[in-house]
Design a protein around this motif. Structure first.
Motif, mmCIF file in Angstrom:
data_model
loop_
_atom_site.group_PDB
_atom_site.id
_atom_site.type_symbol
_atom_site.label_atom_id
_atom_site.label_comp_id
_atom_site.label_asym_id
_atom_site.label_seq_id
_atom_site.Cartn_x
_atom_site.Cartn_y
_atom_site.Cartn_z
ATOM 1 N N MET A 103 38.492 42.169 46.475
ATOM 2 C CA MET A 103 38.093 41.652 45.167
ATOM 3 C C MET A 103 37.660 42.820 44.277
ATOM 4 O O MET A 103 36.869 43.664 44.692
ATOM 5 C CB MET A 103 36.935 40.645 45.324
ATOM 6 N N SER A 104 38.192 42.881 43.051
ATOM 7 C CA SER A 104 37.857 43.968 42.145
ATOM 8 C C SER A 104 36.436 43.812 41.606
ATOM 9 O O SER A 104 35.857 42.719 41.633
ATOM 10 C CB SER A 104 38.848 43.994 40.975
ATOM 11 N N ARG A 105 35.897 44.916 41.105
ATOM 12 C CA ARG A 105 34.541 44.901 40.560
ATOM 13 C C ARG A 105 34.586 45.075 39.033
ATOM 14 O O ARG A 105 35.365 45.845 38.507
ATOM 15 C CB ARG A 105 33.703 46.048 41.127
ATOM 16 N N LEU A 106 33.696 44.348 38.364
ATOM 17 C CA LEU A 106 33.419 44.583 36.958
ATOM 18 C C LEU A 106 32.031 45.174 36.876
ATOM 19 O O LEU A 106 31.056 44.542 37.287
ATOM 20 C CB LEU A 106 33.487 43.284 36.159
ATOM 21 N N LEU A 107 31.944 46.402 36.371
ATOM 22 C CA LEU A 107 30.657 47.067 36.231
ATOM 23 C C LEU A 107 30.300 47.106 34.754
ATOM 24 O O LEU A 107 31.085 47.592 33.933
ATOM 25 C CB LEU A 107 30.718 48.478 36.809
ATOM 26 N N VAL A 108 29.136 46.573 34.411
ATOM 27 C CA VAL A 108 28.688 46.514 33.025
ATOM 28 C C VAL A 108 27.475 47.416 32.859
ATOM 29 O O VAL A 108 26.443 47.212 33.514
ATOM 30 C CB VAL A 108 28.325 45.070 32.610
ATOM 31 N N THR A 109 27.596 48.427 32.013
ATOM 32 C CA THR A 109 26.440 49.256 31.668
ATOM 33 C C THR A 109 25.723 48.616 30.476
ATOM 34 O O THR A 109 26.312 47.862 29.705
ATOM 35 C CB THR A 109 26.875 50.680 31.294
ATOM 36 N N GLY A 110 24.432 48.908 30.357
ATOM 37 C CA GLY A 110 23.667 48.261 29.291
ATOM 38 C C GLY A 110 23.633 46.760 29.463
ATOM 39 O O GLY A 110 23.660 45.992 28.503
ATOM 40 N N ALA A 111 23.537 46.312 30.719
ATOM 41 C CA ALA A 111 23.717 44.896 31.047
ATOM 42 C C ALA A 111 22.533 44.019 30.665
ATOM 43 O O ALA A 111 22.619 42.798 30.797
ATOM 44 C CB ALA A 111 24.003 44.736 32.538
ATOM 45 N N ARG A 112 21.442 44.601 30.195
ATOM 46 C CA ARG A 112 20.293 43.787 29.764
ATOM 47 C C ARG A 112 20.278 43.613 28.244
ATOM 48 O O ARG A 112 19.405 42.945 27.711
ATOM 49 C CB ARG A 112 18.981 44.441 30.195
ATOM 50 N N GLY A 113 21.224 44.211 27.560
ATOM 51 C CA GLY A 113 21.252 44.160 26.103
ATOM 52 C C GLY A 113 21.925 42.914 25.564
ATOM 53 O O GLY A 113 22.323 42.006 26.301
ATOM 54 N N LEU A 114 22.065 42.891 24.241
ATOM 55 C CA LEU A 114 22.581 41.717 23.537
ATOM 56 C C LEU A 114 23.965 41.301 24.039
ATOM 57 O O LEU A 114 24.208 40.126 24.317
ATOM 58 C CB LEU A 114 22.629 42.019 22.036
ATOM 59 N N LEU A 115 24.876 42.249 24.167
ATOM 60 C CA LEU A 115 26.230 41.931 24.623
ATOM 61 C C LEU A 115 26.343 41.941 26.136
ATOM 62 O O LEU A 115 26.914 41.013 26.728
ATOM 63 C CB LEU A 115 27.227 42.921 24.021
ATOM 64 N N GLY A 116 25.808 42.966 26.770
ATOM 65 C CA GLY A 116 25.931 43.072 28.221
ATOM 66 C C GLY A 116 25.393 41.864 28.954
ATOM 67 O O GLY A 116 25.975 41.406 29.952
ATOM 68 N N SER A 117 24.282 41.309 28.458
ATOM 69 C CA SER A 117 23.685 40.152 29.124
ATOM 70 C C SER A 117 24.572 38.918 29.026
ATOM 71 O O SER A 117 24.546 38.043 29.895
ATOM 72 C CB SER A 117 22.302 39.850 28.532
ATOM 73 N N ARG A 118 25.388 38.830 27.974
ATOM 74 C CA ARG A 118 26.295 37.689 27.842
ATOM 75 C C ARG A 118 27.557 37.870 28.690
ATOM 76 O O ARG A 118 28.129 36.893 29.182
ATOM 77 C CB ARG A 118 26.690 37.487 26.367
ATOM 78 N N ILE A 119 27.999 39.115 28.866
ATOM 79 C CA ILE A 119 29.155 39.365 29.733
ATOM 80 C C ILE A 119 28.866 38.930 31.158
ATOM 81 O O ILE A 119 29.734 38.393 31.855
ATOM 82 C CB ILE A 119 29.536 40.859 29.696
ATOM 83 N N THR A 120 27.635 39.121 31.595
ATOM 84 C CA THR A 120 27.265 38.855 32.988
ATOM 85 C C THR A 120 26.594 37.490 33.180
ATOM 86 O O THR A 120 26.250 37.136 34.300
ATOM 87 C CB THR A 120 26.307 39.949 33.487
ATOM 88 N N ALA A 121 26.429 36.724 32.106
ATOM 89 C CA ALA A 121 25.706 35.454 32.184
ATOM 90 C C ALA A 121 26.534 34.370 32.863
ATOM 91 O O ALA A 121 27.770 34.420 32.872
ATOM 92 C CB ALA A 121 25.309 34.995 30.786
ATOM 93 N N PRO A 122 25.879 33.345 33.421
ATOM 94 C CA PRO A 122 26.620 32.182 33.927
ATOM 95 C C PRO A 122 27.462 31.576 32.805
ATOM 96 O O PRO A 122 27.027 31.488 31.660
ATOM 97 C CB PRO A 122 25.505 31.220 34.360
ATOM 98 N N GLY A 123 28.669 31.187 33.122
ATOM 99 C CA GLY A 123 29.564 30.625 32.117
ATOM 100 C C GLY A 123 30.423 31.647 31.414
ATOM 101 O O GLY A 123 31.344 31.282 30.674
#
Length: 287
Positions: A1-21
């Protein structure tokens, strides 16, 4: 399974990329969400340890305090330029795919029409200069990276411009908002979907603009926010940029052309009014 790594993951955009849904939560990849505390993009060693071959990396790490950047220039360039370059170099060395987020602040705002991807860049503040330097570093270090410019990003959360505006209006406070700066307000959830579409595209553009459809002044956007919340838009006072003193200059016209995005057959982002309506429904549920 491939990985998606998000930097700045607590910010406005990063938090939505990693959010449920999120469209990235499709069960086909492992998501690694790294905020500034977990990964400092200015640390080459930390980047080397964190990124793995075949990762997909979305770089949301940024110094985004536009006014503070005027006095914290070194810090802004460290994250937005040097850090972006180090991240891009690591992705190239590891064979990871990189999507880097940038901004319409790379333009000076004097154009009479929306800015195309190849329009001349001429940032008028330190933040914009640092982000342009970041774009250049990413291109130099990782030619296969995808660079996405957006503008006036907001969400339906209880933080950010709409939420702050609504709190002041709810208290009956008059609010001055500039009426001579225009852009395309872009909802984070729509941008997340757009990034998923971009990564799924067989031949994505290396540089593109992803914003909502339509353009509006900051003042008219503020009026629309108040109207969606059922608050008195009469509390909003239009003013000119010259009357609203800030440490950093802002481009008067920050409307980004969507020609590259649409020309590649990518799904258009919704109109800003439709996006705002959905965001305000989310805001009301979160209050």
């Amino acid at each position: 399974m491939s990985r998606l790594l998000v930097t700045g993951a607590r910010g406005l955009l990063g938090s939505r990329i990693t959010a449920p849904g999120s469209p990235f939560r499709d069960g086909h990849r492992t998501i690694v969400a790294l905020g500034r505390a977990e990964l400092d993009v200015t640390d080459a060693g930390a980047l080397h340890r964190s990124i793995e071959p075949d990762d997909v990396v979305i770089n949301c790490a940024a110094y985004s305090a536009v006014d503070a950047a005027e006095t914290e220039i070194d810090r802004a360039f460290a994250v937005n330029a040097s850090g972006a370059g180090l991240l891009a170099r690591t992705c190239a060395e590891k064979g990871a795919r990189l999507v880097h987020l940038s901004t319409g602040y790379v333009f000076d705002g004097t154009a009479a029409q929306p800015y195309e991807i190849r329009s001349p860049t001429a940032p008028i503040n330190a933040y914009g200069r640092s982000k342009l330097a970041g774009e250049q570093a990413v291109r130099a270090e990782c030619p296969g990276a995808l660079i996405v410019r957006t503008m006036w990003l907001y969400s339906g959360a209880t933080t950010g411009f709409p939420a702050a505006l609504l709190r002041r209006c709810a208290r009956g406070e008059p609010v001055s908002v500039v009426a001579d700066q225009i852009a395309s307000p872009t909802c984070t959830d729509d941008l997340v979907s757009a990034l998923a579409d971009l990564l799924a595209h067989p031949d994505p553009p290396p540089l593109t603009h992803a914003t909502s459809a339509g353009a509006v002044s900051k003042y008219e956007f503020a009026r629309a926010v108040a109207a969606e919340a059922g608050l008195d838009a009469g509390l909003l006072r239009p003013c000119r940029t010259t009357d609203y003193r800030t440490a950093a200059d802002r481009p008067r016209n920050a409307v980004l052309s969507r020609a590259s995005w649409l020309g590649h057959g990518l799904r258009p982002l919704p109109h800003w009014r439709d996006a705002l309506h959905r965001a305000m429904l989310t805001y009301r549920r979160s209050c």
